[in-house]
Design an enzyme around this catalytic site. Sequence first.
Site, PDB file in Angstrom:
ATOM      1  NE  ARG A   1      44.898  34.488  39.746  1.00 56.88           N
ATOM      2  CZ  ARG A   1      45.126  36.444  39.670  1.00 56.88           C
ATOM      3  NH1 ARG A   1      46.216  36.848  40.132  1.00 56.88           N
ATOM      4  NH2 ARG A   1      44.265  37.176  39.314  1.00 56.88           N
TER       5      ARG A   1
ATOM      6  CD  GLU B   1      42.104  34.799  38.134  1.00 57.94           C
ATOM      7  OE1 GLU B   1      42.592  35.164  39.186  1.00 57.94           O
ATOM      8  OE2 GLU B   1      42.271  34.191  36.933  1.00 57.94           O
TER       9      GLU B   1
END
Length: 357
Positions: free
Chosen positions: A269, A294
């Site tokens: 994400r 991430e």
Amino acid sequence: MTIDAVVAGAGIWGSTVARRLADEGRKVLVVERRDAVGGNVRCEDSGGIEIHVYGSHIFHTHLPDVWKFVNRFVSFNGYQHKVLARFGGKTYFLPLGLALINKFFGVELSPSEVADFMSDEKHSSAIFDAFFRGYTSKQWGRPPEEIDPSIIKRVPVRSNYDINYFNDYWQGIPSDGYNSLFANLLDHPNIEVRCSTAFRLDNGVFKAGADVLPDVPVFYSGPIDELFGFKFGSLPWRTLRFEREELAVRDFQGTSVVNYTEASIPYTRIHEFKHYHPERKAVMDEARTVIMREYSAQWKEGDEPYYPVETEESLALLARYREEAAKLPNLRIGGRLGEYKYYDMDNSVASALGPIF
Ligand SMILES: Cc1cc2nc3c(=O)[nH]c(=O)nc-3n(C[C@H](O)[C@H](O)[C@H](O)COP(=O)(O)OP(=O)(O)OC[C@H]3O[C@@H](n4cnc5c(N)ncnc54)[C@H](O)[C@@H]3O)c2cc1C
């Protein structure tokens, strides 16, 4: 200061325990091995943009006592969390509901038609392949083929256009940022905080850094296996790696979190932090933003532990460490690392306010 209790770890669990004990009249020493308090909820300020250093954190709860407790220390900005998912070059609203289903299949279902439509294997498999298979494989480090399609049956389907990510009654972000929550929680004459000081068990003796601690209750929120020198082996975790980037644009993705569900995209994400404080108008209007990609990976010693990997073996290992902990009458273990459990912040606060003696 005479010490009545020691709290090891100044995350939300430890800080809440410390405040509770201090309010009850006990003198508390808090030791935190990092150079700052806040645990994984800690933020860094970048010119008015609050960077959630360990990943996005939204406070949400349905527990009135928890909401009342945190509101003693900060006010919340009323932020409502929405998560979008990017798949096949298009962007969809999560969770799984009418907005996503209608856009994905190019249909116009009404609320009463959703359940029937999704009970068709063809439709549920297509949703599973697009939004769950790749994402779950990245998150847990398993090949997409090994992800069990039956998980789709456990994913709740909303038969409306509610795109609020959480079902809880209260949610928000502290208006002055999370660090103010910790500063205010720990601001009490009965609390002394020592950062850059690790708590440890040295041949049966509790120490904070090089100092031997007095014989008082210790509330420990570090990793349970580490406390015992990993003597039975390490509990498995998933870790995360974050890549931060500052961009000279006003708005990169138009929202705070976008999940990338395809296995071929290496990150899970992207966070864009300025969206957590829409009330900071000047910051919102600036041609500057900070994003963070991430990546999920298998934990190894030295990495930050994020998500416990609960298997039969890991739970058996945990039970062995718990037996060791039970032999130390002054030791109480809590928090996500101590209990080896995924806790949202409100559960951590509830547990710290609950029966801890
Ligand atoms: C990526 C991610 C996103 C999340 N998002 C949300 C969200 O949106 N909303 C939500 O409610 N929850 C969220 N959570 C959960 C939230 O992070 C936890 O509920 C919370 O951090 C738990 O607090 P804690 O005090 O138990 O642990 P931590 O925050 O990990 O604090 C433990 C502290 O103990 C210290 N410590 C460890 N060992 C020692 C030692 N030996 N001596 C001294 N100090 C020590 C550590 O340095 C740390 O500061 C998320 C979690 C993850 C992984």
